[in-house]
Design a protein around this motif. Structure first.
Motif, PDB file in Angstrom:
ATOM      1  N   ALA A  23      42.931   3.127 -21.482  1.00 16.50           N
ATOM      2  CA  ALA A  23      41.784   3.616 -20.255  1.00 16.50           C
ATOM      3  C   ALA A  23      40.526   3.394 -21.079  1.00 16.50           C
ATOM      4  CB  ALA A  23      42.244   4.812 -19.793  1.00 16.50           C
ATOM      5  N   ARG A  24      39.569   3.383 -20.445  1.00 16.17           N
ATOM      6  CA  ARG A  24      38.082   3.580 -21.026  1.00 16.17           C
ATOM      7  C   ARG A  24      37.881   5.072 -21.550  1.00 16.17           C
ATOM      8  NH1 ARG A  24      32.870   0.731 -18.112  1.00 16.17           N
ATOM      9  NH2 ARG A  24      31.358   1.976 -19.700  1.00 16.17           N
ATOM     10  N   ARG A  25      37.500   5.117 -22.368  1.00 13.70           N
ATOM     11  CA  ARG A  25      37.066   6.285 -23.000  1.00 13.70           C
ATOM     12  C   ARG A  25      36.293   7.142 -22.052  1.00 13.70           C
ATOM     13  NH1 ARG A  25      34.743   7.359 -29.398  1.00 13.70           N
ATOM     14  NH2 ARG A  25      35.290   9.702 -29.235  1.00 13.70           N
ATOM     15  N   VAL A  41      41.467   0.886 -31.326  1.00 17.13           N
ATOM     16  CA  VAL A  41      40.946  -0.476 -31.026  1.00 17.13           C
ATOM     17  C   VAL A  41      41.721  -1.278 -30.397  1.00 17.13           C
ATOM     18  CG1 VAL A  41      39.393  -2.309 -31.833  1.00 17.13           C
ATOM     19  CG2 VAL A  41      39.154  -0.036 -32.744  1.00 17.13           C
ATOM     20  N   THR A  42      41.745  -1.747 -29.258  1.00 17.85           N
ATOM     21  CA  THR A  42      42.758  -2.633 -28.528  1.00 17.85           C
ATOM     22  C   THR A  42      42.338  -4.066 -28.870  1.00 17.85           C
ATOM     23  OG1 THR A  42      41.778  -1.990 -26.520  1.00 17.85           O
ATOM     24  CG2 THR A  42      43.504  -0.518 -27.193  1.00 17.85           C
ATOM     25  N   ASN A  43      43.140  -4.926 -28.582  1.00 13.70           N
ATOM     26  CA  ASN A  43      42.896  -6.278 -28.511  1.00 13.70           C
ATOM     27  C   ASN A  43      42.034  -6.796 -29.965  1.00 13.70           C
ATOM     28  OD1 ASN A  43      44.107  -6.806 -26.066  1.00 13.70           O
ATOM     29  ND2 ASN A  43      42.234  -5.730 -24.964  1.00 13.70           N
ATOM     30  N   LEU A  59      33.726   1.431 -28.763  1.00 12.97           N
ATOM     31  CA  LEU A  59      34.483   0.632 -29.650  1.00 12.97           C
ATOM     32  C   LEU A  59      36.084   0.996 -29.515  1.00 12.97           C
ATOM     33  CD1 LEU A  59      34.821  -1.089 -31.965  1.00 12.97           C
ATOM     34  CD2 LEU A  59      34.635   0.739 -33.503  1.00 12.97           C
ATOM     35  N   PHE A  60      36.317   2.537 -29.043  1.00 10.44           N
ATOM     36  CA  PHE A  60      37.677   2.680 -29.086  1.00 10.44           C
ATOM     37  C   PHE A  60      38.137   2.871 -27.783  1.00 10.44           C
ATOM     38  CE2 PHE A  60      36.190   4.161 -33.192  1.00 10.44           C
ATOM     39  CZ  PHE A  60      37.257   3.735 -33.978  1.00 10.44           C
ATOM     40  N   ARG A  61      39.164   2.834 -27.184  1.00  9.96           N
ATOM     41  CA  ARG A  61      39.990   2.858 -26.083  1.00  9.96           C
ATOM     42  C   ARG A  61      41.060   4.173 -26.163  1.00  9.96           C
ATOM     43  NH1 ARG A  61      36.815   0.240 -22.668  1.00  9.96           N
ATOM     44  NH2 ARG A  61      37.151  -2.127 -22.673  1.00  9.96           N
TER      45      ARG A  61
END
Length: 218
Positions: A23-25, A41-43, A59-61
């Protein structure tokens, strides 16, 4: 497959044991204590950095996993507007920047950059996310959301500032919004002064998701 349901401006997700969503932070409202939360960090790091530099996204999810048993979580959108759940698999989509809310970890998002003119004068951003894999994905944008089915022989012209998601099966052409004839520079200035901006011309077969409101900077 995890269950995604929309109730007013909330996204309710039910996970079976072992399932995860990204999900979005800052979207989390509440969750069962059977769910664990982590950040990552995804993808890939490069994708995360591009997303941060060019879209202002984080930057982080946040990653939520039903590690112990079945669990539920409640998310709310960053943008004041509707939420729509897309089923990824047989249909794959391109997403405008900033509309991602949440997705199952079986769905991947790759980043594709657009031509400078498209990114600067269009409304859907410099970077486009493209889906792959299978599972549920939720998008969110300002105002209401409306889905249109494009069919062969019935093309659609859409103001770029209202694009949220579109199927990759569609052919997309980028054009000046002004209907005036004449040199490109004249039509370009006409688009700027009329407020029409740039439009996307969609043909083929597939779905579009549009928002009723433009982004805040527009």
């Amino acid at each position: 497959m995890a269950s995604f349901s929309v109730q007013r401006n909330f996204l309710h997700i039910s996970l079976n044991q072992g399932q995860s969503v990204v999900a979005r932070r800052g979207a989390l409202i509440a969750m069962n204590d059977s769910i664990t939360m982590s950040s990552g960090v995804t993808n890939g790091l490069l994708t995360g950095l591009m997303r941060k530099w060019f879209t202002g996204d984080t930057l982080f999810r946040q990653i939520f996993t039903a590690a112990k048993s079945q669990g539920d979580l409640l998310l709310a959108p960053v943008n004041p507007g509707d939420i729509k759940v897309l089923n990824i698999g047989a249909r794959q989509y391109a997403l405008a920047d900033g509309v991602f809310l949440a997705a199952e970890n079986t769905v991947s998002l790759s980043i594709r950059s657009r031509a400078l003119a498209k990114g600067f004068f269009g409304g859907s951003g410099f970077l486009i996310s493209e889906t792959s894999g299978a599972g549920n994905l939720a998008v969110n944008a300002r105002g209401g959301l409306f889905e249109i089915e494009v069919k062969p022989g019935s093309d659609m012209v859409v103001d770029e500032k209202h694009l949220v998601a579109w199927e990759l099966s569609l052919k997309q052409d980028f054009r000046l919004g002004s209907r005036q004839s004449g040199p490109v520079l004249g039509r370009f200035m006409g688009s700027l002064t009329s407020g029409e901006g740039m439009v996307s011309h969609f043909s083929g077969s597939g779905r579009l998701v549009l928002s009723s409101r433009c982004k805040p900077q527009d």
